[in-house]
Design a protein around this motif. Sequence first.
Motif, short mmCIF file in Angstrom:
data_model
loop_
_atom_site.label_atom_id
_atom_site.label_comp_id
_atom_site.label_asym_id
_atom_site.label_seq_id
_atom_site.Cartn_x
_atom_site.Cartn_y
_atom_site.Cartn_z
N UNK A 1 0.84 -1.19 0.00
CA UNK A 1 0.00 0.00 0.00
C UNK A 1 0.88 1.24 0.00
N UNK A 2 0.28 2.38 -0.33
CA UNK A 2 1.02 3.64 -0.25
C UNK A 2 0.26 4.66 0.57
N UNK A 3 -0.84 4.24 1.16
CA UNK A 3 -1.63 5.14 2.00
C UNK A 3 -2.39 4.32 3.03
N UNK A 4 -2.83 4.98 4.06
CA UNK A 4 -3.56 4.29 5.12
C UNK A 4 -2.61 3.55 6.04
N UNK A 5 -3.18 2.69 6.87
CA UNK A 5 -2.38 1.95 7.84
C UNK A 5 -1.57 0.85 7.17
#
Length: 291
Positions: free
Chosen positions: A170-174
Motif C-alpha cells: 500500500x502507499x496510504x492508510x495503515x
Amino acid sequence: MSTHRPHSARHRHRRGGSTPASGRRRTGALWAGLAALTVLGASGFAVVGWADDGEKAAGSRASSPAPARPTDRLPSASSPSGPSGPVAAGSPAPPAASPSAPVIPPTGPGTFVVAPGGSAQAGKGKALRYRVEVEKGLALSAADVARQVEGVLADRRGWTADGRSAFRRVSGGAADFVVRVATPGTVDEICGRFGLDTGGEVNCNVADKVMVNLKRWLLATPVYAKDVTAYRALIINHEVGHFLGHGHVDCPGPGRPAPAMMQQIKGMRGCVPNVWPYDAKGRLVTGPTLT
C-alpha cells in the motif's frame, strides 16, 4: 537481522515458530565475519529485533500506521548464480567505492519517499499491508525498489508458500510493516534506538521496520557479488521472516541449499547459496535452530 528493545505493540499473526525477543550487536570485526555472506498487525503479538550480525535484542513489536508496488525479474532457480563457496574468514570486503562502484553516502536526512501505488494480494489468508520507502536524496527510485520487494514477497518460493502468509503493498492508510532502504548511518540510528549496533554494514528488523542498508542493497556480499538481485531477495526474505516470527537456523549439511533464515553473511558453513524460504516444490528450506 535487526533490532529492537521491548516495547508494547499490536502485531499480526507470526508464523513459523516463536521469535525470541532480541537484537544484534556488532561483532567488532564485522567484515572479518562477513567471511562468506549474508542479509504486522493483530494484537497480542510478541516481536523481536534482529541484526545481521546474529545477536538479538529483547522487544515486542508494534504495528504502525503508514503506507507505501512490483518487479525486477528474480532468478528462477532456487540456488542463485554466483560464487558457491564461502569467502575465507578475514578476507577484505569489496571496496565501498571504485570507478565502477556506486557512491554510497555514509548517512542521510532520515526522511523517506513512499513508493506510490500498491499491489494485489499475494498469498492466502488475511494480507499483511506493507509500504516501501527510500531515504530522500538517494539515487534510487522508490517505485523500482517497491517492484523488487513486491516480486520477492509474491514469489512462490517465498513466505506465501506456507499457505498462511499473505502480503499487499500500500502507499496510504495503515500498514503492518514498512521496508526502508536507507544509508548506513540512518540504518544505524534507527536500529540503535532498539539497542542494536548494525555497524554501518548490516540490515535489521526492529518493531514494524525492515531496515535495508543501502550498502548491502547495492553491493551485496562477496558470495552474491555477481548476483546482487538475488541477494536483495535474501535481505527481504530474511528480515521479513524475522518479522513473521522466524529465528535463525544453521546450515543443514554440506552441499545443501542455505536456508533464507541462516546468517549467510557470517559464512556458508558448507551450504550453497540460496535466497528463498521454500524450494520450487514447496518444501521449507531450513536447518538446525540457533538460539
